[in-house]
Write a protein that holds these residues in place. Structure first.
Motif, short mmCIF file in Angstrom:
data_model
loop_
_atom_site.label_atom_id
_atom_site.label_comp_id
_atom_site.label_asym_id
_atom_site.label_seq_id
_atom_site.Cartn_x
_atom_site.Cartn_y
_atom_site.Cartn_z
N ASP A 48 5.81 6.72 10.45
CA ASP A 48 7.20 7.05 10.07
C ASP A 48 7.68 8.28 10.81
O ASP A 48 6.90 9.20 11.11
CB ASP A 48 7.31 7.30 8.56
CG ASP A 48 7.38 6.01 7.77
OD1 ASP A 48 7.40 4.92 8.38
OD2 ASP A 48 7.40 6.09 6.52
N GLU A 49 8.99 8.30 11.09
CA GLU A 49 9.60 9.44 11.77
C GLU A 49 10.69 10.04 10.88
O GLU A 49 11.37 9.32 10.14
CB GLU A 49 10.21 9.02 13.11
CG GLU A 49 9.22 8.43 14.08
CD GLU A 49 9.87 8.05 15.41
OE1 GLU A 49 11.08 8.33 15.58
OE2 GLU A 49 9.16 7.49 16.27
N PHE A 50 10.87 11.36 10.98
CA PHE A 50 11.95 12.05 10.28
C PHE A 50 12.74 12.86 11.29
O PHE A 50 12.18 13.61 12.09
CB PHE A 50 11.40 12.98 9.20
CG PHE A 50 10.64 12.28 8.11
CD1 PHE A 50 11.32 11.59 7.11
CD2 PHE A 50 9.25 12.28 8.10
CE1 PHE A 50 10.61 10.93 6.11
CE2 PHE A 50 8.55 11.62 7.11
CZ PHE A 50 9.23 10.94 6.11
N VAL A 73 17.15 12.11 8.27
CA VAL A 73 17.12 10.66 8.43
C VAL A 73 15.66 10.24 8.57
O VAL A 73 14.88 10.85 9.32
CB VAL A 73 17.91 10.21 9.68
CG1 VAL A 73 17.72 8.72 9.95
CG2 VAL A 73 19.39 10.54 9.52
N ALA A 74 15.27 9.19 7.83
CA ALA A 74 13.93 8.61 7.96
C ALA A 74 14.03 7.35 8.81
O ALA A 74 14.94 6.55 8.65
CB ALA A 74 13.36 8.28 6.59
N ARG A 75 13.08 7.19 9.72
CA ARG A 75 13.06 6.03 10.60
C ARG A 75 11.71 5.33 10.47
O ARG A 75 10.66 5.93 10.65
CB ARG A 75 13.30 6.46 12.04
CG ARG A 75 13.32 5.31 13.05
CD ARG A 75 13.42 5.86 14.46
NE ARG A 75 14.73 6.50 14.69
CZ ARG A 75 14.95 7.36 15.69
NH1 ARG A 75 13.97 7.68 16.51
NH2 ARG A 75 16.15 7.89 15.85
N ARG A 76 11.76 4.06 10.12
CA ARG A 76 10.55 3.22 10.04
C ARG A 76 10.79 1.99 10.90
O ARG A 76 11.59 1.12 10.55
CB ARG A 76 10.24 2.83 8.61
CG ARG A 76 8.99 1.96 8.45
CD ARG A 76 8.65 1.76 6.98
NE ARG A 76 8.25 3.01 6.34
CZ ARG A 76 7.99 3.12 5.03
NH1 ARG A 76 8.10 2.06 4.24
NH2 ARG A 76 7.64 4.29 4.52
N THR A 85 12.64 -0.03 13.34
CA THR A 85 14.04 -0.01 13.80
C THR A 85 15.01 0.30 12.66
O THR A 85 16.22 0.29 12.87
CB THR A 85 14.42 -1.37 14.41
OG1 THR A 85 14.21 -2.40 13.45
CG2 THR A 85 13.56 -1.64 15.65
N THR A 86 14.48 0.58 11.47
CA THR A 86 15.32 0.82 10.29
C THR A 86 15.45 2.32 10.03
O THR A 86 14.45 3.05 10.05
CB THR A 86 14.73 0.14 9.05
OG1 THR A 86 14.57 -1.26 9.31
CG2 THR A 86 15.65 0.32 7.85
N GLU A 87 16.68 2.77 9.80
CA GLU A 87 16.93 4.17 9.48
C GLU A 87 17.53 4.30 8.09
O GLU A 87 18.33 3.45 7.67
CB GLU A 87 17.86 4.81 10.52
CG GLU A 87 17.25 4.96 11.89
CD GLU A 87 18.12 5.79 12.82
OE1 GLU A 87 19.27 6.11 12.43
OE2 GLU A 87 17.65 6.13 13.93
N HIS A 88 17.16 5.38 7.40
CA HIS A 88 17.70 5.68 6.07
C HIS A 88 18.19 7.14 6.07
O HIS A 88 17.42 8.05 6.40
CB HIS A 88 16.64 5.51 4.99
CG HIS A 88 16.06 4.14 4.89
ND1 HIS A 88 16.69 3.10 4.24
CD2 HIS A 88 14.90 3.63 5.39
CE1 HIS A 88 15.94 2.02 4.32
NE2 HIS A 88 14.85 2.31 5.01
N ASN A 89 19.43 7.35 5.67
CA ASN A 89 19.93 8.71 5.47
C ASN A 89 19.41 9.21 4.13
O ASN A 89 19.81 8.70 3.07
CB ASN A 89 21.46 8.73 5.49
CG ASN A 89 22.02 8.39 6.86
OD1 ASN A 89 21.56 8.91 7.87
ND2 ASN A 89 23.01 7.51 6.90
N LEU A 90 18.54 10.20 4.16
CA LEU A 90 17.89 10.64 2.93
C LEU A 90 18.72 11.64 2.14
O LEU A 90 18.64 11.69 0.92
CB LEU A 90 16.52 11.25 3.25
CG LEU A 90 15.51 10.31 3.91
CD1 LEU A 90 14.16 11.01 4.05
CD2 LEU A 90 15.36 9.02 3.11
N GLY A 91 19.49 12.47 2.82
CA GLY A 91 20.27 13.47 2.10
C GLY A 91 20.34 14.78 2.86
O GLY A 91 20.07 14.84 4.06
N ILE A 149 6.74 13.14 13.28
CA ILE A 149 6.15 11.81 13.29
C ILE A 149 4.81 11.85 12.54
O ILE A 149 3.90 12.61 12.91
CB ILE A 149 5.92 11.30 14.72
CG1 ILE A 149 7.23 11.30 15.51
CG2 ILE A 149 5.32 9.89 14.69
CD1 ILE A 149 7.08 10.84 16.95
N VAL A 150 4.72 11.07 11.48
CA VAL A 150 3.47 10.99 10.73
C VAL A 150 2.44 10.28 11.59
O VAL A 150 2.72 9.25 12.21
CB VAL A 150 3.68 10.23 9.41
CG1 VAL A 150 2.37 10.11 8.63
CG2 VAL A 150 4.74 10.93 8.55
#
Length: 296
Positions: A256-258, A131-134, A136-142, A231-232
């Motif tokens: 960005d966080e992963f 999951v990528a977090r930017r 408050t938004t999260e994206h399931n990457l795969g 965390i980048v």
């Protein structure tokens, strides 16, 4: 009586040997009491296959078993489509090493007949979800069967990031990135970067730094149920990339966080009778054979 009545075939494009093996499979399975389905990419490799077709995304709903003809990369590509639905997969090796695709092309009929007769073993190989977090938004990457890799992308420069495990700070690092590898991936990219070989039944993840700017940064093996957070760095001027099994899925910016965690459902990998992980290591990695004994 076989447990598998609906069999999907997936082949690696641009490899002449794959077509030969697919034709052998079609001829053999055509004489068995099974339905055959080709994914639409594979169907284009064969002239008038005469069987049903579906998209790769539909395989798990159309098949009880998937047979992949290609290399380990072909298994990696298929795994993300079928693992969640617990559809097992077996591989015919038309690649290089073949840790996952362990059926030889000249043994197709014998080994697939054994599988259809119930003579096989099943390895449960876990995957990693990302999951990528930017903000408050999260994206399931795969998902990844082998590894999740944070790397510089196109720039040949080091990146800076922080590592947390189960919300506990581990270290900050300046390097070419980090490989987060499953036991399955420990014989792949992770091994090339100096990581350890892990038995596939271990519930563990290895974190392997890539060319760290440090003399004391070494791979760490952690519990497979850990939550890994990367965390980048806030001042990072590059745009690092996040890859799953070699496929770039996300380009990051500073801050960005992963989040990397174990997928709840494993991939079911089928092996022929008498399969041995150690024998595979001997043949693929050039380990030594048994020494002569006095009673030989």
């Amino acid at each position: 009586m076989t447990d598998f009545k609906r069999i999907g075939l997936v082949g690696r494009p641009d490899h002449s040997g794959v077509v030969d093996s697919l034709l052998r499979l079609l001829a053999f399975l055509g004489n068995q009491d099974v339905d055959i389905v080709l994914d639409d990419v594979t169907a284009r490799l064969i002239e008038n296959p005469g069987v049903n077709e579906c998209t790769r995304e539909e395989l798990s709903s159309r098949c009880d078993l998937v047979i992949v003809v290609g290399g380990d990369g072909s298994i990696l590509n298929v795994a993300k489509f079928i693992a969640s639905d617990q559809v097992p997969v077996i591989g015919i090796n038309r690649g290089k090493l073949g840790f996952l695709t362990d059926v030889l092309p000249n043994e197709i009929e014998t080994n697939i007949a054994n599988v259809l007769n119930g003579d096989y073993s099943v390895d449960k190989r876990f995957l990693l979800d990302v999951v990528a977090r930017r903000g408050t938004t999260e994206h399931n990457l795969g998902s990844a069967l082998n590894d999740v890799v944070l790397h510089p992308g196109k720039a040949a420069q080091m990146i800076e990031f922080e590592l947390f495990i189960d919300d506990k700070f581990v270290y900050s690092q300046e390097s070419d990135g980090l490989i987060v590898s499953t036991p399955t991936g420990s014989t792949a990219y992770s091994l090339s970067a100096g990581g350890p070989i892990m038995h596939p039944h271990l519930n563990a993840v290895v974190l392997v730094p890539m060319y760290p700017h440090s003399l004391n940064s070494r791979p760490i093996v952690i519990d497979g149920d850990s939550e890994i957070k990367l965390i980048v760095a806030a001042k990072e001027s590059l745009e690092p990339q996040l890859s799953c099994d070699g496929e770039v899925l996300y380009t990051a910016v500073a801050g960005d966080e992963f989040l990397v965690t174990k997928k709840t459902v494993p991939l079911q990998l089928i092996h022929p009778p008498n399969h041995s992980f150690y024998q595979a290591c001997r043949s693929k990695l050039g380990w030594g054979s048994r020494l002569p004994r006095a009673d030989d």
